[in-house]
Design an enzyme around this catalytic site. Structure first.
Site, PDB file in Angstrom:
ATOM      1  N   THR A  79       0.838  -1.201   0.000  1.00 54.26           N
ATOM      2  CA  THR A  79       0.000   0.000   0.000  1.00 54.26           C
ATOM      3  C   THR A  79       0.877   1.257   0.000  1.00 54.26           C
ATOM      4  O   THR A  79       0.643   2.197  -0.736  1.00 54.26           O
ATOM      5  CB  THR A  79      -0.950   0.009   1.218  1.00 54.26           C
ATOM      6  N   LEU A 163      -6.851   0.955   7.277  1.00 51.72           N
ATOM      7  CA  LEU A 163      -6.203   0.285   8.410  1.00 51.72           C
ATOM      8  C   LEU A 163      -6.539   0.955   9.737  1.00 51.72           C
ATOM      9  O   LEU A 163      -6.861   0.287  10.716  1.00 51.72           O
ATOM     10  CB  LEU A 163      -4.688   0.224   8.210  1.00 51.72           C
ATOM     11  N   GLY A 238       3.318   1.276  10.710  1.00 49.87           N
ATOM     12  CA  GLY A 238       3.260   2.064   9.468  1.00 49.87           C
ATOM     13  C   GLY A 238       4.580   2.080   8.736  1.00 49.87           C
ATOM     14  O   GLY A 238       4.878   1.208   7.925  1.00 49.87           O
ATOM     15  N   ARG A 239       5.387   3.099   9.024  1.00 45.76           N
ATOM     16  CA  ARG A 239       6.731   3.212   8.458  1.00 45.76           C
ATOM     17  C   ARG A 239       7.657   3.674   9.582  1.00 45.76           C
ATOM     18  O   ARG A 239       7.278   4.507  10.400  1.00 45.76           O
ATOM     19  CB  ARG A 239       6.764   4.236   7.308  1.00 45.76           C
ATOM     20  N   ASP A 263       6.716  -2.641  14.365  1.00 45.81           N
ATOM     21  CA  ASP A 263       6.849  -3.630  13.303  1.00 45.81           C
ATOM     22  C   ASP A 263       7.695  -3.068  12.158  1.00 45.81           C
ATOM     23  O   ASP A 263       7.949  -3.757  11.180  1.00 45.81           O
ATOM     24  CB  ASP A 263       5.458  -4.039  12.788  1.00 45.81           C
ATOM     25  N   GLU A 268      15.557  -1.139   7.110  1.00 48.55           N
ATOM     26  CA  GLU A 268      15.107  -2.524   7.080  1.00 48.55           C
ATOM     27  C   GLU A 268      15.857  -3.283   5.997  1.00 48.55           C
ATOM     28  O   GLU A 268      15.834  -2.850   4.845  1.00 48.55           O
ATOM     29  CB  GLU A 268      13.594  -2.587   6.824  1.00 48.55           C
ATOM     30  N   HIS A 289       8.618  -6.239  10.266  1.00 50.92           N
ATOM     31  CA  HIS A 289       7.715  -5.747   9.216  1.00 50.92           C
ATOM     32  C   HIS A 289       6.806  -6.867   8.685  1.00 50.92           C
ATOM     33  O   HIS A 289       6.678  -7.069   7.474  1.00 50.92           O
ATOM     34  CB  HIS A 289       8.530  -5.138   8.053  1.00 50.92           C
ATOM     35  N   ILE A 290       6.136  -7.575   9.610  1.00 53.15           N
ATOM     36  CA  ILE A 290       5.318  -8.724   9.205  1.00 53.15           C
ATOM     37  C   ILE A 290       3.845  -8.559   9.594  1.00 53.15           C
ATOM     38  O   ILE A 290       3.064  -9.491   9.413  1.00 53.15           O
ATOM     39  CB  ILE A 290       5.866 -10.047   9.790  1.00 53.15           C
ATOM     40  N   ALA A 291       3.452  -7.379  10.074  1.00 50.65           N
ATOM     41  CA  ALA A 291       2.060  -7.175  10.484  1.00 50.65           C
ATOM     42  C   ALA A 291       1.090  -7.458   9.339  1.00 50.65           C
ATOM     43  O   ALA A 291      -0.016  -7.960   9.542  1.00 50.65           O
ATOM     44  CB  ALA A 291       1.853  -5.743  10.990  1.00 50.65           C
ATOM     45  N   TRP A 292       1.519  -7.162   8.115  1.00 49.52           N
ATOM     46  CA  TRP A 292       0.675  -7.337   6.928  1.00 49.52           C
ATOM     47  C   TRP A 292       0.616  -8.779   6.448  1.00 49.52           C
ATOM     48  O   TRP A 292      -0.204  -9.134   5.620  1.00 49.52           O
ATOM     49  CB  TRP A 292       1.238  -6.485   5.778  1.00 49.52           C
TER      50      TRP A 292
END
Length: 326
Positions: A79, A163, A238-239, A263, A268, A289-292
């Site tokens: 996204t 979200l 988010g970021r 996250d 990264e 960074h695995i929430a998605w």
């Protein structure tokens, strides 16, 4: 565009999608090339003959776009599009699509998991048990970390997109009071929002769901952290750059805020020396960074990604981010 002309599609960072998730096949005639990952210096070379570039996190900037006159579409497999220079795409006549709404279950679940883990001190207690603390205490239970309640606490949400809204619904379902923050420094408050300052001063938990832009970079800084309640928990899925990480570490070490669940980080993968990775604090949880990344969400992402490309060449573009080109 003639339907029979095969297009060349290049996926620059296929390893950002779990190997066990199969990508659907494009309907449009095509040549497909995918790379596990792509270093910045290889982007131009790999996209030299491409009509379509698929990227999740590989940066495509103005210098790269200028060198690729053949490129027609950038299909972002996420996204967030802060890795693509949209203004340069507009100038070059390159369309950009992203995937939307695919993680509206996955991300909120991860947010709630982080909130519960931090409020209930799961990490701290888990570490204590592994270190033999329970046996030492000789009691059926022991309390080395104060345990908070989720129900009855207030959740401040920054970002009221799909979200942010979905996180709000889940939070309400478990008894949290939800507030959406208006833009920082806004002169008036839209219906359904509360002033930014008020939200950061009142929220027991603050969760970030806004895009990363020049305006939101380091939105959570020393000043904002100082205004948050001492027990407050910061959640960022988010970021990384939405948060001034040095200010956050300072606030955590000095008990200025109660904890953080992250996250995403500014770099990264995070280097070993990254201050938030190196700090082993019981009130800090970092996930990669695995929430998605719940399987169902990634499956939906893969289908939408391919549908975005097919739609563009079928003359029915969807999820496009460059208006003037439609």
């Amino acid at each position: 565009m003639a339907h029979h002309t095969p297009i060349k599609v290049v996926f620059l960072d296929r390893d950002t999608i779990p190997a066990h998730i199969t990508l659907p096949t494009l309907h449009h005639p095509h040549h497909w090339q995918s790379y596990p990952a792509t270093a910045p210096g290889d982007v131009i070379d790999r996209l030299q003959h491409a009509d379509v570039a698929i990227t999740n996190k590989v940066v495509i900037n103005e210098a790269i776009l200028t060198a690729l006159p053949k490129l027609k579409l950038i299909a972002v497999a996420a996204t967030g599009v802060n890795n693509v220079d949209l203004a340069a795409c507009q100038a070059q006549g390159v369309q950009v699509c992203n995937v939307q709404g695919y993680a509206t279950q996955s991300v909120p679940e991860h947010v709630m998991a982080l909130i519960y883990a931090l409020k209930r001190q799961l990490m701290g207690y888990h570490a204590d048990v592994r270190q033999g603390e329970w046996q030492k205490r000789g009691q059926f239970c022991f309390f080395t970390h104060p345990i908070g309640s989720v129900a009855g606490s207030s959740l401040g949400i920054i970002g009221k997109g799909a979200l942010g809204e979905a996180v709000g619904q889940l939070a309400q379902a478990v008894g949290m009071k939800v507030m959406f923050a208006e833009h920082q420094g806004a002169s008036h408050c839209r219906p359904g929002y509360q002033p930014f300052e008020q939200v950061i001063q009142q929220a027991d938990v603050l969760s970030l769901h806004c895009p990363l832009t020049d305006k939101t970079r380091h939105l959570i800084n020393q000043d904002v952290l100082a205004k948050m309640p001492q027990h407050a928990i910061l959640i960022n899925t988010g970021r990384g750059d939405l948060v001034d990480e040095h200010a956050l570490l300072y606030a955590l070490k000095r008990d200025q805020i109660g904890g953080a669940g992250l996250d995403v980080l500014s770099q990264e993968p995070a280097p070993d020396a990254h201050p938030l990775v190196a700090a082993s604090l019981p009130n800090l949880i970092v996930t990669p960074h695995i929430a998605w990344g719940a399987d169902e969400a990634v499956h939906t992402l893969a289908q939408q990604l391919i549908a975005n490309i097919d739609g563009f060449f079928r003359g029915a573009p969807q999820h496009t981010l460059i208006d003037a080109l439609d």
